[in-house]
Design an enzyme around this catalytic site. Structure first.
Site, PDB file in Angstrom:
ATOM      1  N   SER A 147       0.862  -1.184   0.000  1.00  0.00           N
ATOM      2  CA  SER A 147       0.000   0.000   0.000  1.00  0.00           C
ATOM      3  C   SER A 147       0.894   1.228   0.000  1.00  0.00           C
ATOM      4  O   SER A 147       1.972   1.232   0.617  1.00  0.00           O
ATOM      5  CB  SER A 147      -0.891   0.020   1.247  1.00  0.00           C
ATOM      6  OG  SER A 147      -1.487   1.306   1.428  1.00  0.00           O
ATOM      7  N   TYR A 160      -0.874  -0.766  10.279  1.00  0.00           N
ATOM      8  CA  TYR A 160      -1.118  -1.319   8.944  1.00  0.00           C
ATOM      9  C   TYR A 160       0.029  -0.936   8.002  1.00  0.00           C
ATOM     10  O   TYR A 160       0.554  -1.771   7.248  1.00  0.00           O
ATOM     11  CB  TYR A 160      -2.447  -0.796   8.406  1.00  0.00           C
ATOM     12  CG  TYR A 160      -2.720  -1.174   6.970  1.00  0.00           C
ATOM     13  CD1 TYR A 160      -3.080  -2.469   6.633  1.00  0.00           C
ATOM     14  CD2 TYR A 160      -2.600  -0.232   5.947  1.00  0.00           C
ATOM     15  CE1 TYR A 160      -3.323  -2.823   5.308  1.00  0.00           C
ATOM     16  CE2 TYR A 160      -2.843  -0.571   4.631  1.00  0.00           C
ATOM     17  CZ  TYR A 160      -3.204  -1.872   4.317  1.00  0.00           C
ATOM     18  OH  TYR A 160      -3.441  -2.208   3.008  1.00  0.00           O
TER      19      TYR A 160
END
Length: 251
Positions: A147, A160
């Protein structure tokens, strides 16, 4: 362009999600046998398997469960006899949505440890489990889905983002660790916020901000991210390894 995927066996974890579905469809369109894994939403992957046909099969995979990677790999080898490509796409979110106003040091231990351990150990554990089969055939492709938060950051996404950044370091070293055993490549695809059929609420809330950062002035859709994933996982890719490929629309 022939990507050399006909008859190869590809595992796509998290195939019930919007990006996972697009990736699985992309490999199937190139003639690959596609293993569709899911954690909870079996109906979504069964529908996808129906679209793909007899070259797809469905296996439940809980990336946080003990021995899950070994069980998945054994099931695939029993059916197909080989594993050529692994796409580490599955992700385990926390029990609550990221809160940019929350202090990361106040997140309960059980919450942040689950996000970090499950995402990192799940991807690394499955990569370890498929490696022997790839070394045996002297051919394989690992594609890890990261990401842009891993490099751009955002308040509320500390753990995350840390888990995704870990994939970058692992993949780079794994490229060296596997490359001496044959034509085995390891790469990361790093999407930005991507428009899929399952993340409408996030796109509605933040899409305008991220679209404004892109030279294209729009978000990419799932198929636009899936294309590079399929290429990196194919036989047409002969020289890209140990890289992080940003697929963000230039943002």
């Amino acid at each position: 362009m022939d990507l050399g995927l006909h008859g190869r066996t590809v595992i796509v974890t998290g195939a019930s999600g919007g990006l996972g579905r697009a990736i699985a469809r992309g490999f199937a369109a190139e003639g690959a046998e596609v293993v569709l894994t899911y954690h909870q939403d079996r109906s979504a992957v069964e529908k996808l398997a129906g679209e793909i046909g007899d070259r797809a099969f469905v296996i439940r995979y809980d990336m946080g469960a003990d021995n899950a990677a070994r069980k998945l790999v054994d099931a695939v080898l029993d059916r197909a006899g080989r594993i050529d490509v692994l796409v580490n796409n599955a992700v385990r979110w926390g029990s609550s949505a990221p809160d940019p106003d929350a202090r990361f040091e106040s997140v309960p231990d059980a919450e942040w440890l689950t996000v970090l351990r499950t995402n990192v150990e799940g991807a690394l554990g499955l990569s370890r489990a498929v490696a022997p089969a790839m070394r045996e055939h002297r051919w394989g492709r690992l594609v890890h889905i990261s990401s842009s938060l891993a490099v751009d950051g955002a308040a509320g996404s500390e753990y995350y983002a840390a888990a995704k950044a870990a994939l970058h370091g692992f993949s780079r070293s794994a490229a060296f660790g596997l490359g001496g055993s044959g034509d085995i490549l390891s790469n990361v695809v790093m999407p930005g916020l991507t428009r899929t059929d399952t993340n409408g609420m996030i796109v509605d809330a933040a899409g305008g901000h991220y679209a404004a950062l892109s030279p294209l002035r729009r978000l990419l859709d799932a198929d636009e991210v899936a294309g590079p994933v399929v290429y990196l996982g194919s036989a047409a890719n002969t020289g890209i390894t140990g890289q992080v490929v940003a697929v963000t629309g230039g943002a």
